[in-house]
Design a protein around this motif. Structure first.
Motif, PDB file in Angstrom:
ATOM      1  N   ALA A  79      -9.466  -6.555   1.330  1.00 41.36           N
ATOM      2  CA  ALA A  79      -8.464  -7.626   1.889  1.00 41.36           C
ATOM      3  C   ALA A  79      -6.922  -7.182   2.043  1.00 41.36           C
ATOM      4  O   ALA A  79      -6.242  -7.480   3.032  1.00 41.36           O
ATOM      5  CB  ALA A  79      -8.365  -8.579   0.958  1.00 41.36           C
ATOM      6  N   LEU A  80      -6.608  -6.215   1.125  1.00 45.50           N
ATOM      7  CA  LEU A  80      -5.305  -5.692   1.383  1.00 45.50           C
ATOM      8  C   LEU A  80      -4.867  -4.887   2.178  1.00 45.50           C
ATOM      9  O   LEU A  80      -3.890  -4.688   3.042  1.00 45.50           O
ATOM     10  CB  LEU A  80      -4.742  -5.185   0.013  1.00 45.50           C
ATOM     11  CG  LEU A  80      -4.488  -6.353  -1.225  1.00 45.50           C
ATOM     12  CD1 LEU A  80      -4.442  -5.575  -2.668  1.00 45.50           C
ATOM     13  CD2 LEU A  80      -3.488  -7.281  -0.890  1.00 45.50           C
TER      14      LEU A  80
ATOM     15  N   THR B 279      -6.580  -4.726   5.250  1.00 44.40           N
ATOM     16  CA  THR B 279      -6.529  -5.392   6.466  1.00 44.40           C
ATOM     17  C   THR B 279      -5.480  -6.276   6.783  1.00 44.40           C
ATOM     18  O   THR B 279      -5.347  -6.638   8.052  1.00 44.40           O
ATOM     19  CB  THR B 279      -8.030  -6.350   6.809  1.00 44.40           C
ATOM     20  OG1 THR B 279      -7.901  -7.341   5.536  1.00 44.40           O
ATOM     21  CG2 THR B 279      -9.151  -5.582   6.616  1.00 44.40           C
ATOM     22  N   ARG B 280      -4.550  -6.326   5.868  1.00 52.46           N
ATOM     23  CA  ARG B 280      -3.497  -7.008   6.078  1.00 52.46           C
ATOM     24  C   ARG B 280      -2.291  -6.504   7.109  1.00 52.46           C
ATOM     25  O   ARG B 280      -2.215  -5.164   7.201  1.00 52.46           O
ATOM     26  CB  ARG B 280      -2.395  -7.309   4.958  1.00 52.46           C
ATOM     27  CG  ARG B 280      -3.340  -8.341   4.107  1.00 52.46           C
ATOM     28  CD  ARG B 280      -2.640  -8.899   2.814  1.00 52.46           C
ATOM     29  NE  ARG B 280      -1.949  -9.761   3.222  1.00 52.46           N
ATOM     30  CZ  ARG B 280      -0.903 -10.182   2.672  1.00 52.46           C
ATOM     31  NH1 ARG B 280      -0.210  -9.440   1.668  1.00 52.46           N
ATOM     32  NH2 ARG B 280      -0.007 -11.447   3.028  1.00 52.46           N
TER      33      ARG B 280
END
Length: 59
Positions: free
Chosen positions: A55-56, A58-59
Motif C-alpha cells: 500500500a505504501l 503505490t502511494r
C-alpha cells in the motif's frame, strides 16, 4: 526476535520528529515511533506487513 536491529524509514523526516522504525521478527515485523519508543510497538504478521508495504509503495 529475528532481528535485534531497528531500521528507520528512509521517508522519515530527520528534523521533524515524524519517524518510524521497523524490524523483522520470526512472525512478521514490528513497528514503533522513534519519538515514543517506550510507549508501544505494533506487531504485524507477514501478511499484514506485506499488505502495508504494498500500500505504501503505490502511494
Amino acid at each position: 526476535m529475528m532481528n535485534e536491529h531497528w531500521k528507520k524509514s528512509t521517508y522519515s523526516n530527520g528534523s521533524g520528529g515524524e519517524c518510524v522504525e521497523a524490524r523483522a521478527t520470526t512472525q512478521g515485523a514490528t513497528v514503533r515511533d522513534t519519538q515514543h519508543r517506550h510507549l508501544a510497538e505494533l506487531h504485524l504478521p507477514y501478511g499484514e506487513w506485506n499488505a502495508l508495504l504494498n500500500a505504501l509503495r503505490t502511494r
